[in-house]
Scaffold this active site. Structure first.
Site, short mmCIF file in Angstrom:
data_model
loop_
_atom_site.label_atom_id
_atom_site.label_comp_id
_atom_site.label_asym_id
_atom_site.label_seq_id
_atom_site.Cartn_x
_atom_site.Cartn_y
_atom_site.Cartn_z
CB THR A 1 -34.59 68.89 118.31
OG1 THR A 1 -35.64 68.16 117.22
CG2 THR A 1 -35.46 69.32 119.73
CB SER A 2 -36.07 71.97 113.98
OG SER A 2 -35.98 70.87 113.35
CG ASP B 1 -23.81 62.33 116.00
OD1 ASP B 1 -24.36 63.29 115.81
OD2 ASP B 1 -23.94 61.56 117.29
CG HIS C 1 -34.69 59.46 114.48
ND1 HIS C 1 -34.75 60.79 114.19
CD2 HIS C 1 -35.93 58.92 114.82
CE1 HIS C 1 -35.83 61.39 114.48
NE2 HIS C 1 -36.79 60.30 114.96
C1 BV8 Z 1 -43.15 57.30 112.04
C2 BV8 Z 1 -33.32 59.49 108.89
C3 BV8 Z 1 -45.18 56.45 112.04
C4 BV8 Z 1 -32.25 59.03 109.62
C5 BV8 Z 1 -35.10 60.91 110.07
C6 BV8 Z 1 -47.00 63.27 113.37
C7 BV8 Z 1 -47.18 64.48 112.93
C8 BV8 Z 1 -46.63 65.18 112.07
C9 BV8 Z 1 -46.00 64.25 110.98
C10 BV8 Z 1 -45.88 62.88 111.49
C11 BV8 Z 1 -46.43 62.50 112.61
N1 BV8 Z 1 -46.31 61.14 112.57
C12 BV8 Z 1 -45.59 60.74 111.76
C13 BV8 Z 1 -45.14 61.74 110.69
C14 BV8 Z 1 -44.53 61.65 109.59
C15 BV8 Z 1 -42.79 61.91 110.01
C16 BV8 Z 1 -42.73 63.51 110.30
O1 BV8 Z 1 -42.37 63.47 111.63
N2 BV8 Z 1 -42.51 64.29 109.29
C17 BV8 Z 1 -42.14 65.68 109.71
C18 BV8 Z 1 -40.96 66.07 108.96
C19 BV8 Z 1 -43.32 66.46 109.18
N3 BV8 Z 1 -42.41 61.08 110.97
C20 BV8 Z 1 -41.98 59.74 110.50
O2 BV8 Z 1 -42.16 59.36 109.51
C21 BV8 Z 1 -41.39 59.00 111.84
N4 BV8 Z 1 -42.09 57.71 111.60
O3 BV8 Z 1 -43.79 58.39 112.81
O4 BV8 Z 1 -43.97 56.39 111.76
C22 BV8 Z 1 -45.78 55.19 111.09
C23 BV8 Z 1 -46.90 54.71 111.47
C24 BV8 Z 1 -47.34 53.46 111.09
C25 BV8 Z 1 -46.75 52.97 109.99
C26 BV8 Z 1 -45.53 53.43 109.65
C27 BV8 Z 1 -45.12 54.32 110.07
C28 BV8 Z 1 -39.92 58.65 111.40
C29 BV8 Z 1 -38.81 59.93 111.88
C30 BV8 Z 1 -37.53 59.53 111.67
C31 BV8 Z 1 -37.42 60.07 110.20
N5 BV8 Z 1 -35.79 59.91 110.09
N6 BV8 Z 1 -33.84 60.93 109.50
C32 BV8 Z 1 -31.03 59.89 108.85
O5 BV8 Z 1 -30.97 59.75 107.71
O6 BV8 Z 1 -30.27 60.85 109.49
S1 BV8 Z 1 -35.33 62.30 111.01
C33 BV8 Z 1 -34.24 63.55 110.60
O7 BV8 Z 1 -34.76 64.94 111.15
C34 BV8 Z 1 -32.97 63.42 111.39
O8 BV8 Z 1 -32.63 61.99 111.66
C35 BV8 Z 1 -33.07 64.08 112.69
O9 BV8 Z 1 -32.72 63.24 113.67
C36 BV8 Z 1 -34.36 64.40 112.66
C37 BV8 Z 1 -34.80 65.70 113.54
O10 BV8 Z 1 -34.24 66.95 112.84
P1 BV8 Z 1 -33.05 67.89 114.26
O11 BV8 Z 1 -32.50 66.83 114.96
O12 BV8 Z 1 -34.35 68.69 114.93
O13 BV8 Z 1 -32.39 68.52 113.24
P2 BV8 Z 1 -32.92 70.06 112.24
O14 BV8 Z 1 -31.59 70.16 111.36
O15 BV8 Z 1 -34.16 70.07 112.06
O16 BV8 Z 1 -32.74 70.94 113.67
C38 BV8 Z 1 -31.48 71.40 114.23
C39 BV8 Z 1 -31.85 72.40 115.31
O17 BV8 Z 1 -30.44 72.59 116.15
C40 BV8 Z 1 -32.31 73.71 114.79
O18 BV8 Z 1 -33.33 74.06 115.56
C41 BV8 Z 1 -31.16 74.65 115.06
O19 BV8 Z 1 -31.53 76.10 115.48
C42 BV8 Z 1 -30.58 74.02 116.35
N7 BV8 Z 1 -28.87 74.34 116.38
C43 BV8 Z 1 -27.98 74.51 115.64
N8 BV8 Z 1 -26.87 74.80 116.05
C44 BV8 Z 1 -27.16 74.51 117.36
C45 BV8 Z 1 -28.37 74.42 117.62
N9 BV8 Z 1 -28.98 74.20 118.77
C46 BV8 Z 1 -27.95 74.16 119.92
N10 BV8 Z 1 -26.74 74.17 119.70
C47 BV8 Z 1 -26.20 74.46 118.59
N11 BV8 Z 1 -24.85 74.88 118.59
#
Ligand code: BV8
Ligand code: ZN
Length: 245
Positions: free
Chosen positions: A185-186, A100, A115
């Site tokens: 972050t989650s 953002d 990202h």
């Molecule tokens: C890659 C697109 C390799 C942009 C996003 C290893 C293990 C497991 C899985 C994998 C691994 N390696 C790769 C993977 C697959 C995958 C992955 O991780 N999958 C998961 C979901 C199972 N990863 C990938 O694909 C990555 N690429 O590793 O490539 C590779 C190797 C060879 C060849 C090719 C590739 C790419 C990862 C990027 C994905 N793109 N988004 C967009 O449109 O935005 S990720 C997406 O989730 C978002 O962009 C965000 O950045 C990201 C993380 O989310 P969070 O920021 O944590 O947000 P979330 O809503 O989940 O949580 C919010 C938190 O805030 C909560 O905990 C909440 O309680 C808290 N909160 C709320 N309010 C507050 C607060 N905290 C504080 N104050 C508050 N007020």
């Protein structure tokens, strides 16, 4: 907060790993929360290269809608507190998963956008990058000014490699920092989530700032169950008062 402030004060290098939660208080939905971007939607229909190849129109509509929301949003006290911490410690690395742009808007300097950035367009043919318009045009898919091919959003989709430069610098920061704040972050997306484990493994004092528990809570030295917009300014306040002795 005094214990965290003390750790940050004594650190040579502080690293912060940031997620969507810090922007929640700016009015930007998180991803996996009850009203998050992925609520009722599938990330694999909206944030993968396959989805874009299959239906670029739908992926662009989602992105353009997010942009139209984003252009009215401003950094909050959490973003500003990170700027203050950066100026209070000898070395600071801000590793963000957020797309953002609010850290830059707040004045953070040493930012690694793992990202990408939602306000960047990249050409699908010649890789030219342009800044997206902020004053409208959220209905039309951008076309490359150079080669007329379709542009894509400058973000990293699931299944895509992160920028090697960014992840290498983030990995080095996680290995060398003495303290890491893991904020909003989650901790389910990799390789970003692995950076917190890396920091812990290399002896950093790790603090999770999140109202909810996450899969990494159990490895943290400390968990602060507060919103970032309250916890981070309180930490800065404690750092400054420790200065005043
Ligand atoms: C890659 C697109 C390799 C942009 C996003 C290893 C293990 C497991 C899985 C994998 C691994 N390696 C790769 C993977 C697959 C995958 C992955 O991780 N999958 C998961 C979901 C199972 N990863 C990938 O694909 C990555 N690429 O590793 O490539 C590779 C190797 C060879 C060849 C090719 C590739 C790419 C990862 C990027 C994905 N793109 N988004 C967009 O449109 O935005 S990720 C997406 O989730 C978002 O962009 C965000 O950045 C990201 C993380 O989310 P969070 O920021 O944590 O947000 P979330 O809503 O989940 O949580 C919010 C938190 O805030 C909560 O905990 C909440 O309680 C808290 N909160 C709320 N309010 C507050 C607060 N905290 C504080 N104050 C508050 N007020
Ligand atoms: Zn082009």
């Amino acid at each position: 907060m005094v214990a965290v402030a003390d750790r940050l004060r004594r650190a040579q290098h502080v690293c912060c790993l940031i997620g969507a939660g810090i922007s929640a208080e700016s009015g930007i939905p998180t991803f996996r929360g009850p009203d998050g971007f992925w609520a009722g939607r599938s990330a694999f229909d909206l944030a993968t290269p396959e989805a874009f190849a299959r239906d670029p129109e739908t992926v662009w509509r989602f992105c353009l809608w997010r942009r139209s929301q984003l252009v009215t949003k401003r950094p909050n006290a959490g973003h500003h507190a990170l700027v203050a911490i950066e100026r209070l410690v000898p070395q600071f690395t801000l590793v963000t998963q957020n797309v953002d742009g609010l850290h830059r808007a707040a004045g953070s300097a040493n930012i690694l956008e793992l990202h990408g950035n939602l306000m960047v367009d990249r050409c699908t043919a010649c890789a030219l990058e342009t800044q997206a318009a902020t004053d409208g045009g959220f209905e039309t898919i951008p076309i490359c000014p150079e080669c007329r091919a379709m542009m894509r959003p400058g973000v990293v989709w699931f299944g895509e490699m992160l920028s090697l430069d960014a992840i290498q610098k983030a990995d080095a920061a996680a290995r060398s920092c003495q303290a890491m704040l893991v904020v909003g972050t989650s901790s389910v997306v990799h390789p970003a989530a692995g950076l917190a484990e890396m920091a812990r493994l290399h002896g950093a004092f790790t603090v999770e700032i999140n109202p909810e528990e996450t899969p990494l809570s159990r490895i943290m030295n400390m968990c602060i169950r507060m919103p970032a917009g309250e916890a981070l300014p309180a930490i800065v306040e404690a750092m400054n008062s420790s200065d005043r002795g």
